[in-house]
Design an enzyme around this catalytic site. Structure first.
Site, short mmCIF file in Angstrom:
data_model
loop_
_atom_site.label_atom_id
_atom_site.label_comp_id
_atom_site.label_asym_id
_atom_site.label_seq_id
_atom_site.Cartn_x
_atom_site.Cartn_y
_atom_site.Cartn_z
CG ASP A 179 48.05 40.15 67.95
OD1 ASP A 179 47.78 38.97 68.23
OD2 ASP A 179 47.49 41.11 68.48
CE1 TYR B 70 57.98 38.94 58.06
CE2 TYR B 70 56.63 39.87 59.82
CZ TYR B 70 57.41 40.03 58.69
OH TYR B 70 57.62 41.28 58.19
CE LYS C 208 50.44 38.49 75.50
NZ LYS C 208 49.20 38.63 74.82
CB CYS D 222 18.83 64.53 85.47
SG CYS D 222 18.84 62.81 84.93
CB CYS E 154 14.38 62.58 85.34
SG CYS E 154 15.54 63.05 86.62
CB CYS F 200 20.19 62.59 88.73
SG CYS F 200 18.39 62.56 88.74
#
Ligand code: IVH
Length: 668
Positions: free
Chosen positions: A117, A223, A312, A406, A409, A424
């Site tokens: 990669d 490589y 992969k 919450c 609030c 909430c």
């Protein structure tokens, strides 16, 4: 949007994207991949809408990296293609079967290598001397980065061959080892510099640095994986690799000749667990037909050879420390626990956070703060905690406690009816919910006001200029201009964006309103069924659930929404501002002849604009998607269709038709 406006925007986007592309490849990205994709998607959208405005220097006309002005551009001796990917042994089996069918009665051997990669380079020797090293670029031409490549140790500047007068081309992967990458990032951290995201990006960026000394410091490696030389004595890929080895080019000793599928599977299984131990990142393996004559006869598609395929590996699963859990409020009030992780490099990116979704997920994983957890990241998917390393649990690990109130609030949280979520209930006043619903309204699949990002919404909200989406249409120049970060032009752009959203179809407006459980495709279905909002808002429960795809939960959500007096006022105000709450005549399907059929379109048509082609399909009940998959029924091609789409359709046996065929189909 008219053509003039589109032209200006396209030019701006090209400039911006090319700039970000360039600095990305220099290893200095300023925006996230997501933000970059958004810019690119916007450009693609405009180019699809106005194909005449596609410019030569548009990033959509180049594959991969764009060439930079700092290096000479050099044409490749032959195209630098990429590999088609496979993700399972079944796919590999199918590939081998295909190859056997294409070369019946022949013995075919394969050569397996690791898929490193980094960044592809083409290394050219003339008269046995290193002549030039070129990046992949757009596949046809790339940047001459010879001087930088010369800093790579073990890259011979001269080779001792018998081919005195011939050109020898070596294709290779330049990369930065994991060790060097980690060291580089450690140094950057000490210096307070931004950390690099992954070795692949730094490699591409380093190859294009202007300061050779800096390149040298980065200790790149490589490589080699292909030799191209005009010599009939070299009959197999393996012989080419052995030859390269003899000349002193770097070859990874991890390759293996495989005579059958069983050998290939053994190779795959052998390297999967060992890849962590390799000095370089790999993302899979490459399976190549070994015999060069067979390779030649198999040939290539436009972007990839038929004689090779990549397999992969599943994303890497690594363990890291779960340092803490924070709770986020979502658009409809759902509280989501987010795991803050000790940063870990997975599949080339640094992962710092992962969603824990809901209380059930926490229970299922039996995860605690302070635990060592296994994290997986694949492609664009949000990182996921897959399990807990219970062997590492200690007395300091604390059970995760959901908050009672919450985090924004401070309203008392409640459980959803099915107990699956905590939320909430303060949907009307909770600032996060309000801001998130405005963000949703402006998002790409909704009103597409892309000038209105989260930060701007935050500022407008904090200044009490907006408390709901209808307020957006009351904003004045002076309101926006006074906000931090806005100048005259950006203010105009935002106002234009808001104004333009008045053209958005009812199908998207319905989605933008953000009714619970109603996503993009259901909004479209409902809009097509009811044609306008008044029909929809007066539908009763029985009628709603009689629609295919509308269940009781969705029906109830629709009834609740339209019963709410604030929502009634909101829609009234939006109607007053000329937002589309009705389908236009040309959006209403004329026939259902293409019902259930899925289309992809590509290229420029002679008798239709792209938009007209889309309307033609939609008006006859067909569905359009952007990429070819096994679910696609037809790929409609015009002039210059995208080669990737063609290839994929070819591979998946999808019918390819032209503009005459589609008209024929509809006439039938
Ligand atoms: S062979 C026609 N062998 O993977 C392409 N490629 O998507 C033939 N890569 O950009 C490529 N390791 O840089 C080949 N052992 C290997 C490879 C390899 C990494 C990269 C290559 C290319 C990409 C293909």
């Amino acid at each position: 949007m008219n053509e003039n406006k589109a032209k200006i925007e396209i030019s701006k986007l090209i400039k911006l994207i090319n700039y970000h592309n360039k600095i990305y490849y220099e290893g200095k990205p300023e925006i996230t991949d997501y933000q970059f994709d958004q810019l690119l998607k916007r450009l693609i959208k405009l180019e699809n809408q106005f194909p005449d405005l596609i410019q030569k220097n548009s990033p959509t006309q180049n594959v991969g990296e764009t060439s930079t002005k700092n290096f000479d551009t050099v044409k490749h001796l032959y195209p630098m293609l990429s590999l088609s990917n496979s993700y399972s042994k079944e796919e590999v089996t199918k590939y081998i079967e295909r190859i056997n069918k294409l070369l019946p009665e022949e013995k075919i051997s394969f050569f397996c290598e690791l898929k490193f990669d980094g960044s592809a380079i083409s290394i050219i020797y003339e008269n046995n001397k290193l002549n030039r090293v070129i990046t992949r670029g757009d596949g046809t031409q790339g940047d001459n980065i010879t001087e930088n490549a010369k800093t790579i140790k073990n890259l011979p500047h001269e080779i001792n061959t018998l081919y005195n007068e011939k050109t020898i081309e070596v294709r290779a992967e330049a990369f930065m080892s994991k060790k060097v990458f980690d060291k580089l990032n450690k140094e950057r951290k000490i210096l307070g510099e931004k950390l690099f995201a992954n070795p692949r990006n730094v490699t591409a960026g380093t190859l294009k640095l202007l300061d050779k000394k800096e390149v040298s410091k980065r200790s790149l490696d490589y490589y080699s994986y292909t030799l191209t030389i005009d010599d009939s004595n070299i009959k197999t890929h393996e012989e080419g690799i052995k030859q390269l080895e003899k000349w002193g080019l770097n070859i990874s000793k991890t390759y293996k000749k495989c005579d059958n599928l069983e050998d290939i599977f053994k190779y795959i299984d052998h390297w999967e667990p060992l890849r962590q131990t390799l000095p370089v990142e790999i993302d899979g393996i490459v399976i190549k037909v070994n015999n060069l004559n067979q390779q030649k006869r198999l040939g290539s598609r436009s972007k990839s050879p038929r004689w090779a395929i990549a397999f992969k590996y599943k994303p890497e699963n690594l363990s890291t420390l779960l340092e803490s859990v924070t709770f986020q409020v979502g658009r409809i009030g759902t509280i989501t626990p987010v795991a803050n992780l000790k940063p870990v490099l997975i599949s080339g990116t640094i992962v710092k956070r992962a969603s824990l979704h809901n209380p059930n997920e926490i229970k299922r994983l039996d995860v605690r703060e302070g635990d060592t957890v296994f994290v997986e990241k694949g492609g664009e998917i949000i990182p996921k905690i897959t399990s807990v390393d219970l062997g590492k649990r200690n007395s300091k690990c604390k059970p995760i406690k959901y908050p009672e109130y919450c985090p924004d609030c401070k309203t008392k949280l409640i459980s959803s009816e099915d107990q699956a979520n905590i939320y909430c209930p303060n949907s009307k006043k909770c600032p996060t919910q309000i801001k998130e619903s405005i963000f949703h309204f402006a998002s790409r699949n909704a009103m597409d006001i892309r000038e209105l990002g989260p930060q701007t919404i935050e500022r407008l909200y904090d200044q009490r200029l907006i408390k709901n989406v209808a307020d957006l249409y009351d904003l004045k120049f002076s309101d926006i201009y006074k906000l931090e970060g806005f100048k005259e032009q950006s203010t105009r752009n935002l106002l234009d964006g808001i104004e333009t959203s008045k053209n958005i179809s009812f199908k998207k407006v319905l989605f933008a309103l953000g009714l619970r459980h109603i996503g993009v495709s259901l909004s479209e279905k409902l809009a097509l069924h009811y044609k306008n909002i008044d029909n929809l808002s007066s539908a009763d429960f029985e009628e709603l659930i009689s629609i295919h795809e509308v269940g009781e939960r969705v029906a109830q959500s629709i009834l609740d929404y339209f019963e709410d007096s604030d929502n009634k006022i909101l829609i009234k105000r939006l109607k007053h501002k000329n937002i589309n709450f009705e389908l236009k005549e040309d959006e209403i399907p004329k026939s259902n002849i293409l019902e259930e059929k899925i289309f992809v379109i590509s290229g420029v048509f002679n008798n239709f604009t792209r938009e007209e082609m889309k309307s033609l399909i939609k008006n006859n009940g067909g569905k359009i998607v952007t990429s070819v998959s096994k679910n696609t029924d037809y790929l409609i091609i015009g002039n210059n269709p995208g080669p990737q789409k063609l290839d994929k359709a070819d591979k998946l046996d999808i019918r390819t038709i032209n503009e005459d065929d589609i008209q024929e189909l509809i006439k039938k």
